[in-house]
Design an enzyme around this catalytic site. Structure first.
Site, mmCIF file in Angstrom:
data_model
loop_
_atom_site.group_PDB
_atom_site.id
_atom_site.type_symbol
_atom_site.label_atom_id
_atom_site.label_comp_id
_atom_site.label_asym_id
_atom_site.label_seq_id
_atom_site.Cartn_x
_atom_site.Cartn_y
_atom_site.Cartn_z
ATOM 1 C CD GLU A 134 -1.990 -2.298 1.242
ATOM 2 O OE1 GLU A 134 -0.929 -2.657 1.785
ATOM 3 O OE2 GLU A 134 -2.882 -3.095 0.907
ATOM 4 C CG HIS A 158 -10.687 -6.599 7.211
ATOM 5 N ND1 HIS A 158 -10.610 -6.843 5.860
ATOM 6 C CD2 HIS A 158 -9.501 -6.988 7.724
ATOM 7 C CE1 HIS A 158 -9.431 -7.364 5.578
ATOM 8 N NE2 HIS A 158 -8.732 -7.472 6.685
#
Lengths: 319, 323
Positions: free
Chosen positions: B60, B129
């Protein structure tokens, strides 16, 4: 190598050295704020490597960025004005010492989060690959950057996508006050690059001629389609990490030993012994640099401050 | 007009923009061969090829930074974070670099990158999440933050984002991918930074966006059965924040409830309430209420998770408290 080129390198080396000394002086007078990181000792890297680039190559570096700004051709007065916080500065007084850039010269700046610009460099290279140009990206960073995730992700991505980027590690032996061996499990930084499949070699970063040759070779490999390349420039910063560094982490004997390899001295001895220049010519260059810097400080002093309106300008392209 | 899903609307916007402008390309984890973990980019790899549909490693920091760098050099990357939770890893690239270079270098460079990020709770994915961290991204000048609630807005806003010269965080709520709505054929954009009235009413103003907007509309329908007419305002963009329609509505109803899926403290609601009282104090008839996620990390167990999230009942209760 022409005589003019050698003399230009000499001029640039001296310009960086004197510019940094002048900056230090201005910092102590309170004319420059924030942080100030000097490039003294490392001059041969910026000079020799940028000399090897072609016009459409990108340059991007970390916060020790005055030298790169100078060698891509930004006028010293525009850098000095930036550090004085003046609107005439190269970043309009909004960036300061650590954030110099000139997009017209494809110099994308100084970045002050360690390692943060490595993926930006990867992205610049990606854009050129995407557009099928022959432009390469020269990305400079210190040894300390090789321990942050950005380094590893960027080298891996560049290697996977075979991006036209030249990673140039300026290994000045310390990340702030922490010696390489105290921060990196692998002390030969080239080995980290090899782990990602990048051709990598160590270069004497004090010798501008060796830096130039190595950079030229690496850029030629990139343009020949051989993918990203890596150079570890072995160097030393003669001054502290930034102004106010107590220098507790290294001995004065160590500093003195490295100072024997002063990059200006190395080139000067070469020029004189090979009779490529005489003492008078070099002294003339020293003098002209001095004059240019006096004028730069004067320009910075006399330039206006940014206006209140400038505060809200350039937050967005589209308001 | 065709009724299509939000997933289709986003996919159509991306595909049409890639056909319109060769500088637009997409990059991210599993967006190519796999077709996108939420299937938004299914078929793109075959249609546009690996140069324009770039599968990345799980990196990322590099995705965020490389997309920003490519944008600085003149391309228009659309970088996808598989979920907004993973964008935390790229926070420095987004906030310190993409959102700062234009200002910090005195306007010399532009960074026309779009970061797409699906997020939100309600899918039993556990605490790491299930974030709705929109407000964190909206805090920083330099970045624009958009989060649509309908297929129509999603398509038009994504097109506007891709064409914008500014860096944009485009937040998609994963539970909205399946909702359907009318989307016209052909090209249109929805301007960034413009709020929208999604339902008119005169009794109370409900201000929401994204998944919260759908919850607000459902609450408004049930309230209407009891004779209470709520006006529902969709913020659509969180930065720049257009308070115009919300303020106008508040001056008419004198009462407001702000609905968001993120946590209540320091949330979007906090900002909206502050602005309503600053600019509409004389019109305030009752405390302005906030309906938001409870202050807990979201748990896995379904009932437990749902009890922490917003729903129509909580919105209705808040409205009735101030009527």
């Amino acid at each position: 190598m022409s005589n003019e080129m050698y003399l230009e390198w000499y001029r640039q080396l001296v310009m960086i050295r004197r510019f940094e000394q002048k900056s230090s002086e201005m910092y102590q007078l309170g004319k420059i704020g924030g942080f100030l990181h000097l490039y003294i000792g490392q001059e041969a890297i910026a000079v020799g490597s940028v000399a090897a680039r072609q016009e459409n190559d990108h340059v991007i570096t970390a916060y020790r960025d005055h030298a790169h700004a100078l060698v891509v051709g930004i006028e010293p007065k525009l850098i000095m004005a930036e550090m004085f916080g003046k609107v005439t500065g190269v970043s309009k007084g909004k960036g300061g010492s650590m954030h110099l850039a000139d997009v017209n010269r494809r110099f994308w700046g100084g970045y002050a989060v360690v390692g943060g610009h490595l993926p930006l460099a990867t992205g610049l290279a990606l854009a050129e690959q995407y557009k099928h140009t022959d432009s390469a990206t020269l990305c400079y960073f210190g040894d300390g950057s090789t321990n942050i995730g950005y380094f590893h992700e960027s080298l891996n991505l560049a290697g996977t996508w075979q991006l036209p980027v030249l990673f140039i590690c300026e290994n000045n032996q310390y990340g702030m006050g922490t010696a390489v061996a105290r921060a990196s499990a692998v002390t030969a930084i080239v080995d980290k690059a090899k782990a990602y499949g990048l051709p990598a070699s160590q270069v004497d970063g004090m010798n501008v001629m060796k830096v130039y040759e190595a950079t030229q070779k690496a850029l030629a490999a990139i343009r020949a389609g051989e993918g990203p390349q890596f150079l570890e420039m072995i160097t030393y910063r003669f001054e502290g990490h930034s102004m106010g560094d107590p220098l507790r982490y290294r001995s004065s004997e160590e500093v003195e030993k490295w100072r024997e390899d002063d990059p200006i001295g190395i080139l000067e001895r070469h020029l004189l012994s090979e009779k490529l220049a005489d003492k008078a010519t070099l002294e003339q260059i020293d003098k002209s640099v001095e004059q240019e810097l006096e004028a730069a400080v004067k320009f910075a002093e006399e330039s206006p401050l940014p206006s209140a309106d400038d505060l809200f300008a350039h937050i967005y392209v589209e308001a | 007009m065709a009724r299509i899903t939000m997933r289709q609307a986003i996919s159509d916007a991306l595909r049409e923009e890639m056909h319109r402008d060769p500088d637009v390309f997409i990059m991210g984890e599993e967006i190519g061969v796999w077709g996108g973990t939420y299937a938004v980019t299914r078929g793109f790899y075959d249609e546009f090829g690996p140069e324009r549909v770039r599968d990345t490693p799980i990196s990322e920091m590099a995705i965020g930074g490389a997309a920003a760098g490519a944008a600085m050099a003149g391309l228009r990357p659309v970088a996808e974070f598989m979920t907004i939770n993973f964008a935390f890893v790229a926070f420095d690239a987004i906030i310190n670099h993409a959102a700062k270079v234009h200002y910090m270098f005195g306007g010399q460079m532009k960074c026309p990158v779009v970061f797409r990020a699906p997020g939100g709770g309600g899918r039993q994915l556990g605490a790491t999440h299930s974030h709705t961290p929109d407000v964190i991204f909206a805090h920083f000048p330099g970045l624009k933050v958009v989060s649509p609630a309908t297929p129509y807005d999603a398509k038009g806003l994504l097109k506007a984002a891709i064409r914008s010269d500014d860096p944009i965080m485009f937040i998609e709520h994963a539970t909205l991918y399946q909702i359907r709505g009318e989307v016209p054929e052909g090209d249109y954009v929805v301007p960034i930074g413009v709020s929208d009235i999604k339902r008119t009413g005169s009794d109370v103003t409900i201000i929401a966006y994204a998944q919260g907007l759908q919850v607000a509309l459902s609450a408004a329908e049930q309230l209407a059965n009891e004779g209470i007419e709520a006006e529902v305002v969709d913020l659509r963009s969180l930065r720049p924040l257009d308070m115009g329609p919300a303020l106008e509505s508040f001056k008419k109803t004198f009462k407001a409830v702000v609905v968001e899926e993120g946590h209540r403290s320091y949330g979007i609601g906090s900002e909206v309430v502050a602005r309503l009282q600053e600019e509409g104090f004389d019109y305030m008839d009752a405390p302005i209420k906030r309906v938001a996620q409870f202050e807990v990390p979201l748990p896995y167990s379904q009932q437990l998770e749902q009890s922490a999230l917003i729903n129509a009942d909580r919105v209705i209760a808040a409205v009735k408290e101030i009527l």
